[in-house]
Structures are given as C-alpha cells and as structure tokens.
Design an enzyme around this catalytic site. Structure first.
Site, PDB file in Angstrom:
ATOM      1  N   GLU A  21       0.833  -1.202   0.000  1.00  0.00           N
ATOM      2  CA  GLU A  21       0.000   0.000   0.000  1.00  0.00           C
ATOM      3  C   GLU A  21       0.870   1.257   0.000  1.00  0.00           C
ATOM      4  OE1 GLU A  21      -3.983  -0.680   2.397  1.00  0.00           O
ATOM      5  OE2 GLU A  21      -2.241  -1.334   3.573  1.00  0.00           O
ATOM      6  N   TYR A  53     -15.634  26.051  -2.432  1.00  0.00           N
ATOM      7  CA  TYR A  53     -15.568  24.583  -2.510  1.00  0.00           C
ATOM      8  C   TYR A  53     -14.223  24.101  -3.054  1.00  0.00           C
ATOM      9  CZ  TYR A  53     -20.702  25.156  -2.433  1.00  0.00           C
ATOM     10  OH  TYR A  53     -21.979  25.506  -2.133  1.00  0.00           O
ATOM     11  N   LYS A  99     -11.968   3.445   1.326  1.00  0.00           N
ATOM     12  CA  LYS A  99     -10.881   2.726   0.657  1.00  0.00           C
ATOM     13  C   LYS A  99     -11.572   1.663  -0.205  1.00  0.00           C
ATOM     14  CE  LYS A  99      -6.463   1.197   2.455  1.00  0.00           C
ATOM     15  NZ  LYS A  99      -5.751   0.738   3.656  1.00  0.00           N
TER      16      LYS A  99
END
Length: 124
Positions: A21, A53, A99
């Site tokens: 990862e 934003y 994830k």
C-alpha cells in the site's frame, strides 16, 4: 444546521499498514459535510460570505495525496482537524474516507471510516 456537502472526491494516496500500500498506493474517496449558517451567503449571493468549494477540495487533496498515514482513521482525523482550524465559520464537520480496494480477503464494495468533529469537541 445548514451544510455544504462535497461527495466522492477521489484521490490517490499511500496510506495503509501493508508495504504494498505504501509502495503502490491506491484510490481513496472522501466525503465531507461542513455545518454552518448559510443564510448570509444565501441572501448576499457573494462568494466572500461562504467557503470556496475548490479551496476545501485543495485542502483535503493536500492531506490525502501529500501526507502518509497507516490508518484511514488518521486520514479522517487530520482532515477534520484541518477543516475546523482553517475555516472558523464551520461549527461541525463529518468526514468519510473510503478505501475501495483494500488488500484484505473477501467480497465487498469498500471499507470506510466516518467521523464527526465539532468546534466544541462535542456533538450537539
């Protein structure tokens, strides 16, 4: 309370406890809700009276793509802390970090962490 919602922001980061990862990285989705009074910008129609934003997106992107954590819990906590610090008008924030492709066995769509943090430290 009123809120601004940014949904399914997609980033590429290197968070996780497994070596692959940290080497290969992976996609992360972030949802954010920022709670504050929107009546002033609603009446004035002026960007100066609200939060841009694009600026929120950039702040979150810097954390997800520019920093490294082992846990998505830590990513979410860092985002919430930064949002509350950078934007004093925000009273409370909800942060969800998803994830979609974690390296764990099984069949599921994704794993996620959702936290709610407020300026007072307590939820109203």
């Amino acid at each position: 309370m009123d809120r601004i919602i940014l949904s399914k922001m997609q980033f590429y980061g290197y968070h996780g406890v497994f070596e692959e990862e940290n080497k290969l990285g992976q996609r992360f989705y972030v949802d954010l809700e920022a709670y504050f009074d929107l009546s002033k910008p609603g009446h004035s129609d002026n960007l100066e009276d609200t939060i841009n934003y694009a600026d929120i997106y950039s702040t979150i992107r810097q954390i997800v793509e520019g920093e490294r954590y082992q846990l998505v819990e830590a990513v979410a906590e860092r985002i919430a802390a930064k949002i509350l610090t950078k934007y004093p008008v925000i009273q409370e924030t909800l942060v969800r970090v998803t994830k979609p492709d974690p390296p764990i066995p099984g069949h599921y769509q994704s794993v996620a962490v959702e936290i709610i943090r407020s300026r007072s430290g307590e939820r109203d």
